[in-house]
Design a protein around this motif. Structure first.
Motif, PDB file in Angstrom:
ATOM      1  N   SER A   1       0.799  -1.743  -0.007  1.00  0.00           N
ATOM      2  CA  SER A   1       0.017   0.209  -0.031  1.00  0.00           C
ATOM      3  C   SER A   1       1.029   1.173   0.418  1.00  0.00           C
ATOM      4  CB  SER A   1      -0.714   0.057   1.142  1.00  0.00           C
ATOM      5  OG  SER A   1       0.126   0.223   2.414  1.00  0.00           O
ATOM      6  N   SER A   2       2.246   1.098   0.550  1.00  0.00           N
ATOM      7  CA  SER A   2       3.062   1.883   0.674  1.00  0.00           C
ATOM      8  C   SER A   2       3.613   2.792  -0.502  1.00  0.00           C
ATOM      9  CB  SER A   2       4.077   2.179   1.765  1.00  0.00           C
ATOM     10  OG  SER A   2       5.096   2.863   1.324  1.00  0.00           O
TER      11      SER A   2
ATOM     12  N   ARG B   1       0.456   4.264  -3.561  1.00  0.00           N
ATOM     13  CA  ARG B   1       0.458   5.234  -2.618  1.00  0.00           C
ATOM     14  C   ARG B   1       1.323   6.021  -3.013  1.00  0.00           C
ATOM     15  NH1 ARG B   1      -1.260   3.222   2.502  1.00  0.00           N
ATOM     16  NH2 ARG B   1       1.129   4.763   3.054  1.00  0.00           N
ATOM     17  N   GLN B   2       2.453   5.710  -2.970  1.00  0.00           N
ATOM     18  CA  GLN B   2       3.331   6.515  -2.985  1.00  0.00           C
ATOM     19  C   GLN B   2       4.166   6.531  -4.857  1.00  0.00           C
ATOM     20  OE1 GLN B   2       4.304   8.768  -0.255  1.00  0.00           O
ATOM     21  NE2 GLN B   2       6.115   8.616  -1.542  1.00  0.00           N
TER      22      GLN B   2
ATOM     23  N   GLU C   1       1.193   6.765  -6.950  1.00  0.00           N
ATOM     24  CA  GLU C   1       0.223   7.745  -7.606  1.00  0.00           C
ATOM     25  C   GLU C   1       0.926   9.149  -6.964  1.00  0.00           C
ATOM     26  OE1 GLU C   1      -4.689   7.659  -7.335  1.00  0.00           O
ATOM     27  OE2 GLU C   1      -3.679   7.109  -5.404  1.00  0.00           O
ATOM     28  N   LYS C   2       1.097   9.921  -5.756  1.00  0.00           N
ATOM     29  CA  LYS C   2       1.777  10.750  -5.563  1.00  0.00           C
ATOM     30  C   LYS C   2       3.096  11.262  -6.170  1.00  0.00           C
ATOM     31  CE  LYS C   2       3.638  13.452  -2.361  1.00  0.00           C
ATOM     32  NZ  LYS C   2       4.917  13.510  -0.243  1.00  0.00           N
TER      33      LYS C   2
END
Length: 394
Positions: free
Chosen positions: A95-96, A99-100, A102-103
């Protein structure tokens, strides 16, 4: 033409600490493939290429020694590469990553893009699918080096957890617009039928290969994962059974057979463990024979092309491999090979003895032709041009 975002998974050469903190060599070959793909894409389309990289370290504490990987930027083949920061704790790492990624994709501010994903990592796929939904006109091109159900260590429980966190692989594939496959047979197992091209492997011309001298007689080398299903036990047993005094075997890598190999190790069988890639390439060019003992003894061999075959042939060292369904016939013209049914320890030992008795000049001539074949036909720019033609056609 749309911008290209390459979601890569390699270990940047300037940051050796990543590999030094790994407890397994499981993703080394994947890193090499991904890095070679970057080289090929940069050679063809540098001006419209953005690269966001996720080094596949594995989770902490099972496979990686650090709970946190710091992000950094590097320049590879004239392209800026953003390697993301990741919280590596087991169960959280995926999940980390998602998220990163996508950022960092949002930061590009380029709108619709062609997103090339190296390998079927669900966090990467999930990030790309979310980006596509928010940027209509984007297309996802998925590079498939392994089938999802064949990934080693992926138990039903782990797959169920991944599905909860990132979505089902079959469902995610509905958002994929095209595939890059290692063999055309892979299409039989893909959940969504899409246009595809075949890139069985890539040689990176920046990895210089210079033939060296085998100073120990007749040394055989195997580099890679030490699994029985890859035929490694057969290779060890075959060499152990030979009477030729100057035939030696060296093995680099990690896996379930480490203890078995260590117990057999003597003056003729040497276990080197996990070795940096630069040293592996050097060793490959300084021995008398490279052997890939993988046999067609599982369904996965029908849908795979062992990346080490290109690596071996590029070394300029004579190579022995088995005939597998996923390997194009042109490769067998440039190496020694065993038929699928010649799968016993005795037959492998017999083939090694046969090659041993061939003159060195004859062996080297075949190896030189093999190296020329790889350098001219399987180099990174030529192979990645196939991917770009595929993108233009969809």
């Amino acid at each position: 033409m749309s911008p290209i975002i390459f979601l890569s998974t390699f270990f940047p050469p300037q940051h050796p600490e990543l590999q030094q903190n790994m407890k397994s060599a499981a993703n080394i070959s994947a890193s090499a493939f991904s890095y070679s793909m970057l080289m090929g894409l940069a050679a063809n389309e540098k001006d419209r290429l953005s690269v966001i990289n996720t080094p596949l370290t594995g989770p902490y504490p099972l496979d990686f020694k650090k709970i946190w990987s710091k992000g950094f930027t590097s320049t590879e083949y004239g392209v800026d590469v953003v390697s993301i920061s990741v919280f590596n704790l087991y169960g959280i790492q995926g999940s980390s990553i998602s998220r990163q990624l996508e950022k960092e994709m949002r930061k590009l501010s380029i709108g619709a893009a062609d997103i090339i994903i190296y390998s079927i990592q669900l966090p990467l796929m999930e990030a790309a699918v979310r980006y596509k939904k928010k940027n209509p006109g984007s297309r996802i091109i998925l590079v498939v080096p392994d089938l999802y159900e064949d990934l080693g260590g992926s138990s039903r429980i782990k797959k169920a957890v991944k599905s909860i966190l990132f979505g089902d692989f079959n469902k995610l594939c509905q958002s994929v617009d095209a595939y890059v496959l290692l063999t055309p047979l892979m299409m039989e197992r893909m959940p969504a039928k899409r246009p595809y091209c075949v890139v069985e492997g890539i040689y990176n011309p920046m990895e210089m290969r210079q033939r060296g001298e085998d100073k120990d007689g007749f040394t055989i080398l195997y580099t890679g994962m030490l699994y029985e299903r890859f035929g490694v036990k057969n290779l060890v047993d075959a060499v152990h059974s030979l009477d030729w005094g100057d035939i030696k075997l060296k093995l680099c890598g990690s896996g379930e057979l480490e203890e078995y190999i260590t117990n057999l190790a003597d003056a003729r069988i040497e276990f080197l463990g996990i070795v940096p890639r630069e040293k592996v390439l050097q060793l490959q060019s300084e021995v008398s024979l490279l052997v890939n003992p993988r046999q067609p003894n599982g369904g996965f061999t029908r849908y795979s092309f062992p990346s080490k075959n290109i690596e071996y042939l590029a070394s300029g060292t004579p190579t022995l491999m088995y005939e597998l369904e996923g390997i194009p016939l042109e490769y067998y013209q440039n190496c020694y090979h065993l038929k699928a049914e010649e799968n016993s320890v005795e037959e492998l030992a017999g083939k090694i003895s046969e090659i041993y008795q061939i003159s060195k000049d004859e062996r080297e001539k075949m190896a030189e032709e093999a190296q020329r074949f790889i350098f001219t036909q399987k180099n990174a720019p030529a192979q990645c041009e196939k991917i770009l033609r595929l993108i233009d056609s969809i």
